[in-house]
Design an enzyme around this catalytic site. Structure first.
Site, PDB file in Angstrom:
ATOM      1  N   TYR A 143       0.813  -1.211   0.000  1.00 41.77           N
ATOM      2  CA  TYR A 143       0.000   0.000   0.000  1.00 41.77           C
ATOM      3  C   TYR A 143       0.852   1.269   0.000  1.00 41.77           C
ATOM      4  CZ  TYR A 143      -4.755  -1.793   0.786  1.00 41.77           C
ATOM      5  OH  TYR A 143      -5.990  -2.371   0.652  1.00 41.77           O
ATOM      6  N   LYS A 194       2.927 -15.237   2.026  1.00 43.80           N
ATOM      7  CA  LYS A 194       3.113 -15.938   0.753  1.00 43.80           C
ATOM      8  C   LYS A 194       4.617 -16.189   0.635  1.00 43.80           C
ATOM      9  CE  LYS A 194       1.454 -17.617  -3.128  1.00 43.80           C
ATOM     10  NZ  LYS A 194       0.494 -18.742  -3.208  1.00 43.80           N
ATOM     11  N   ASP A 226      -3.314 -18.104   0.084  1.00 39.33           N
ATOM     12  CA  ASP A 226      -4.347 -18.792  -0.719  1.00 39.33           C
ATOM     13  C   ASP A 226      -5.035 -19.870   0.119  1.00 39.33           C
ATOM     14  OD1 ASP A 226      -1.897 -20.120  -0.699  1.00 39.33           O
ATOM     15  OD2 ASP A 226      -1.975 -20.756  -2.797  1.00 39.33           O
ATOM     16  N   ASP A 250      -6.505  -6.790   4.152  1.00 38.65           N
ATOM     17  CA  ASP A 250      -7.632  -6.108   3.507  1.00 38.65           C
ATOM     18  C   ASP A 250      -8.587  -7.147   2.927  1.00 38.65           C
ATOM     19  OD1 ASP A 250      -9.125  -3.967   2.290  1.00 38.65           O
ATOM     20  OD2 ASP A 250      -8.157  -4.493   0.394  1.00 38.65           O
ATOM     21  N   ASP A 254     -12.404  -8.772   4.646  1.00 41.16           N
ATOM     22  CA  ASP A 254     -13.695  -8.729   3.940  1.00 41.16           C
ATOM     23  C   ASP A 254     -14.295 -10.133   3.865  1.00 41.16           C
ATOM     24  OD1 ASP A 254     -13.479  -5.985   3.400  1.00 41.16           O
ATOM     25  OD2 ASP A 254     -14.245  -6.227   1.356  1.00 41.16           O
TER      26      ASP A 254
HETATM   27  C1  IPM Z   1     -10.407  -0.974   4.083  1.00 38.18           C
HETATM   28  C2  IPM Z   1     -10.661  -0.360   2.737  1.00 38.18           C
HETATM   29  C3  IPM Z   1      -9.495   0.549   2.395  1.00 38.18           C
HETATM   30  C4  IPM Z   1      -8.246  -0.288   2.326  1.00 38.18           C
HETATM   31  C5  IPM Z   1      -9.658   1.383   1.108  1.00 38.18           C
HETATM   32  C6  IPM Z   1     -10.962   2.142   1.080  1.00 38.18           C
HETATM   33  C7  IPM Z   1      -8.495   2.313   0.903  1.00 38.18           C
HETATM   34  O1  IPM Z   1     -10.868  -1.340   1.793  1.00 38.18           O
HETATM   35  O2  IPM Z   1     -10.286  -0.239   5.062  1.00 38.18           O
HETATM   36  O3  IPM Z   1     -10.340  -2.206   4.155  1.00 38.18           O
HETATM   37  O4  IPM Z   1      -7.943  -0.878   1.291  1.00 38.18           O
HETATM   38  O5  IPM Z   1      -7.548  -0.367   3.329  1.00 38.18           O
HETATM   39 MG    MG Z   2     -10.975  -3.324   2.565  1.00 34.62          MG
END
Ligand code: IPM
Ligand code: MG
Length: 364
Positions: A143, A194, A226, A250, A254
């Site tokens: 990032y 990884k 993975d 990240d 999710d």
């Molecule tokens: C998160 C989001 C952010 C990230 C984006 C919006 C920059 O997806 O907080 O997980 O990738 O960190």
């Molecule tokens: Mg995110």
């Protein structure tokens, strides 16, 4: 003397202002019942920052955040700003706040409320009772690594590139957070990397193993990302604490959120040594903004994390979690967690119901 705290409130874009409004109700009730003064300092960030001051993270907003005892953020982003140059995109606000406040540790708990075990797309027995914590490194890795960019070569063809880089101290400090977090939970850390392909994450694995020597009571295992992505949907209850890099965290957080029924349920804490920021992990969901249908629970639970981590009041966090659990047990659902036979409510009503459940739980 009654406690006083300054909280920077950064509603952002899309559903951000709506869910933050509900979280503020929770703060107001705590304020009146605990005799605790919260000075709320509101500032625009993201698309709202760009509109107000020509930059997603206006210097004034950053100052407000840095001067506060804790930061509460809604969400940033929206189609209106998608075409802007990279440095003006709403997401830069989030990344800027993290970097400028040195919020290197991102805690993302994925906990299944009993009433929602059936709301996951996974089978009930796979997710029932699930309680995992993703510890994501937040200000390093791909990032932020340099060099980065898009260049046009002598052949006229463009090349896009980013750099995945981790230093030993960066890995060491996030590993310590993971082991310390596990000590307060079930003493198990899974480090995700990884290492079979990427040198930087080979170093990640080595350093995590070295740091582990200081935490003999915690078990440690390693997984390639993975495999971890697969295990999270196959048998998520094998995990306690997952520690991983910025980008893997990240993605995996999710994924983990869907085990709980909805990404609208997951709070997060971003911690550094001097500052802390709390936010739902969901985005700004521009498609449902302003319709009173967004789920405010992740933001409300983020307020709980704020009390636990910034104000050393784990009890307040438990009251908030208890209030959310009670509202869910009573059958109230926003659209994202709606199922047959349940009572559909909007953003505002959900906030009101949690506030009402919270009040009797508060003990001075
Ligand atoms: C998160 C989001 C952010 C990230 C984006 C919006 C920059 O997806 O907080 O997980 O990738 O960190
Ligand atoms: Mg995110």
């Amino acid at each position: 003397m009654n406690p006083e705290s300054t909280i920077a409130v950064l509603p952002g874009d899309g559903i951000g202002p709506e869910v933050v409004r509900e979280a503020k109700k929770i703060l107001q009730i705590l304020e009146s019942r605990l005799g605790w003064t919260f000075r709320l300092a509101e500032a625009p960030v993201g698309g709202a920052g760009f509109e107000a001051a020509g930059h997603p993270l206006p210097p004034e907003s950053l100052k407000t955040a840095k001067e506060a005892d804790a930061v509460l953020l809604g969400a940033v982003g929206g189609p209106k700003w998608d075409k802007l140059e990279f440095r003006f995109r709403p997401e830069r606000a989030l990344l800027g706040l993290r970097k400028e406040m040195e919020l290197f540790a991102n805690l993302r708990p994925a906990k299944v409320f009993p009433a929602l075990a059936g709301a996951s797309t996974l089978k009930l027995e796979v997710v029932e009772g699930l309680d995992i914590m993703v510890v994501r490194e937040l200000i390093g890795g791909i990032y932020f690594g340099e060099p980065r960019g898009v260049e046009t070569g002598p052949d006229g063809k463009r090349k896009g590139f980013n750099t995945l880089v981790y230093t030993e101290p960066e890995i060491e400090r996030i590993a310590r957070i993971a082991f310390e977090t596990a000590q307060k939970r079930n003493n198990k850390v899974t480090s995700v990397d990884k290492a079979n392909v990427l040198e930087s994450t080979g170093l990640w694995r080595e350093v995590v193993i070295e740091v582990h020597a200081d935490y003999p009571g915690v078990s440690l295992d390693h997984m390639y990302v993975d495999n971890a992505a697969m295990q999270l949907v196959r048998a998520p209850k094998q995990f306690d604490v997952i520690v991983t890099t910025n980008m893997f965290g990240d993605i995996l957080s999710d994924e983990a959120s869907m085990l709980t029924g909805s990404i609208g349920m997951l709070p997060s804490a971003s911690l550094g040594t001097r500052h802390a920021m709390y936010e739902p992990i969901h985005g700004s969901a521009p498609d449902i903004a302003g319709k009173d249908i967004a789920n405010p629970l992740a933001t409300i639970l983020s307020v709980g994390m704020m009390f636990k981590h910034s104000f050393n009041r784990g009890d307040v966090n438990e009251w908030i979690e208890g209030a959310v659990g009670a509202v869910l047990d009573a059958g109230y659902r926003t659209g994202d967690i709606m199922s047959k036979g349940m009572k559909r409510v909007g953003t505002v009503e959900m906030g009101d119901r949690v506030a009402a459940e919270l009040e009797p739980r508060i003990q001075c």
